[in-house]
Enzyme design. Structure first.
Site, PDB file in Angstrom:
ATOM      1  N   LYS A  14       0.820  -1.217   0.000  1.00  0.00           N
ATOM      2  CA  LYS A  14       0.000   0.000   0.000  1.00  0.00           C
ATOM      3  C   LYS A  14       0.851   1.262   0.000  1.00  0.00           C
ATOM      4  O   LYS A  14       0.384   2.333  -0.406  1.00  0.00           O
ATOM      5  CB  LYS A  14      -0.915   0.013   1.229  1.00  0.00           C
ATOM      6  CG  LYS A  14      -1.965  -1.081   1.255  1.00  0.00           C
ATOM      7  CD  LYS A  14      -3.131  -0.777   0.357  1.00  0.00           C
ATOM      8  CE  LYS A  14      -4.282  -1.751   0.595  1.00  0.00           C
ATOM      9  NZ  LYS A  14      -5.461  -1.436  -0.221  1.00  0.00           N
ATOM     10  N   ASP A  16      -8.519  -0.364   6.286  1.00  0.00           N
ATOM     11  CA  ASP A  16      -8.388  -1.491   7.210  1.00  0.00           C
ATOM     12  C   ASP A  16      -7.078  -1.407   7.965  1.00  0.00           C
ATOM     13  O   ASP A  16      -6.841  -2.179   8.892  1.00  0.00           O
ATOM     14  CB  ASP A  16      -8.432  -2.814   6.436  1.00  0.00           C
ATOM     15  CG  ASP A  16      -9.850  -3.251   6.101  1.00  0.00           C
ATOM     16  OD1 ASP A  16     -10.731  -3.086   6.945  1.00  0.00           O
ATOM     17  OD2 ASP A  16     -10.063  -3.760   4.983  1.00  0.00           O
TER      18      ASP A  16
END
Length: 401
Positions: free
Chosen positions: A75, A123
């Site tokens: 990410k 998340d």
């Protein structure tokens, strides 16, 4: 569960906007930017010959994103890349001239960034990337987290100076809340999932992920024949599948999209032939993949370039974490978080099933590429699942009493 892609769009060309974003030029743009980062380094690609022999295939290569840009996750390539890009675009608009990455830390550009707030739902890993990017440019970050996000992951985001906002419900509920609040406050949403009317930024987030594929292709002696990648909302899977398809053309590998059985939004969409919301039930241990609505951009890409869809159980993911932590033969140790090894879990499940092996043409000549998408981003959870509640050094990670 397993199914081949029978969608009418299968193997049709990507839409022009997706091809432009996710091809070689897009990956080059990402690499050009991230090479300017102080902690830039190409992540390792490990061969796992002992595992390949056990599975009866030629080779298994795993790209280890647990080392990426100090965030421990792929990410890091997405959110922070987009934050920097949007700041440069806004600075160019306000200053009336093209602003280059070399000017990112100049007073004029930092003044522009200082008036910007970037938001997202997460998340855990994507929020860290957006917050890191905002800190890097001198902007503000507002990160929305749902009730399932651990305190350890929240603290890891907050250390970049982000404002943390709790949202009730699931990840998908936090996405909606982030969009609503950001629209009211004029914040720039940097989401890794898309919805009608919101596609450019998620596309750029996915563009960030293509850098890991470009690296891997340079690291491999020859391209893979098969690729297994975990899904979530679909950003990483669609970026990897699209880049391989665009760069390799007819020589592209067979691509398998792997969902958690408890959050199989892309699998259910493939079964339905259109984007659908998966049933919300007990959360999966694969916390970074605990998503119930696919990204619309990811769906339109995977419907074209994914060759099969499958699911893995929580036990499969935990088994992979442990196998990578305690490998056989001379395979290297790889630290994979709960979601990190889901693609590899898919390969192991597929290789053990004669029917799936046949459908995918998995055999002793197959060269398989997988991505460890995260390291131990929640160290306490990793210790619990891999070391029985103890850290790798043998010290208990559980609180006393």
């Amino acid at each position: 569960m397993f199914l081949l892609n029978t969608h009418p769009d299968h193997r049709k060309p990507l839409l022009p906007e997706d091809a432009e974003t996710l091809g070689a030029a897009g990956a080059a743009a990402v690499e050009s930017q991230i090479r300017q980062r102080e902690n830039y380094a190409v992540t390792p690609l490990h061969d796992l010959p002992a595992l390949a022999a056990e599975l009866g295939i030629g080779a298994v290569s795993i790209k280890d994103e647990g080392h990426r840009l100090g965030l421990g996750s792929f990410k890091a390539l997405g959110g922070s890349y987009v934050v920097v890009r949007l700041v440069l675009e806004e600075a160019s608009r306000q200053l009336g001239r093209a602003v280059d990455i070399a000017e990112l830390q100049t007073p004029e550009v930092r003044a522009v960034a200082g008036r910007m707030t970037f938001s997202c739902a997460t998340d855990g890993n994507h929020g860290r990337s957006v917050a890191q990017g905002a800190q890097l440019v001198g902007a503000q970050a507002a990160i929305f987290v749902h009730s399932g996000v651990s305190e350890e992951r929240i603290a890891a985001i907050a250390r970049f100076g982000a404002t943390m906002i709790r949202a009730e419900g699931t990840y998908d509920d936090s996405v909606a809340e982030a969009a609503r609040v950001s629209a009211e406050k004029g914040w720039s949403v940097v989401s890794d999932t898309s919805w009608p009317g919101y596609e450019r930024i998620p596309g750029l987030v996915m563009q960030g992920y293509t850098a890991l594929v470009a690296e891997a292709l340079r690291q491999m002696p020859e391209p893979p024949t098969h690729v297994f990648v975990q899904v979530g909302v679909g950003g990483i899977a669609s970026a990897v599948a699209a880049h391989f398809a665009l760069v390799l053309g007819e020589k592209r590998p067979v691509f398998v999209a792997v969902d958690p059985a408890r959050a199989a939004c892309m699998f259910e969409s493939a079964r339905a032939g259109e984007p659908v919301k998966a049933e919300v039930g007990e959360p999966t241990v694969m916390a970074m993949l605990d998503c119930y609505e696919p990204s619309l951009v990811a769906w339109r890409i995977l419907s074209r370039v994914a060759d099969a869809f499958m699911t893995v159980e929580d036990a499969d993911a935990v088994a992979v974490m442990n196998r990578l932590a305690r490998p056989a033969g001379h395979d290297p140790v790889v630290v994979a978080g709960e979601s990190g090894g889901a693609g590899l879990a898919g390969l192991i499940v597929a290789a053990a099933d004669p029917a799936i092996r046949s459908k995918l043409a998995l055999d002793a000549t197959s060269r398989v590429f997988v991505v460890n998408t995260e390291g131990a981003t929640d160290p306490a959870r990793y210790a619990e699942l891999v070391h029985g509640g103890r850290s790798a050094s043998g010290v208990s990670s559980k609180p006393a009493g």
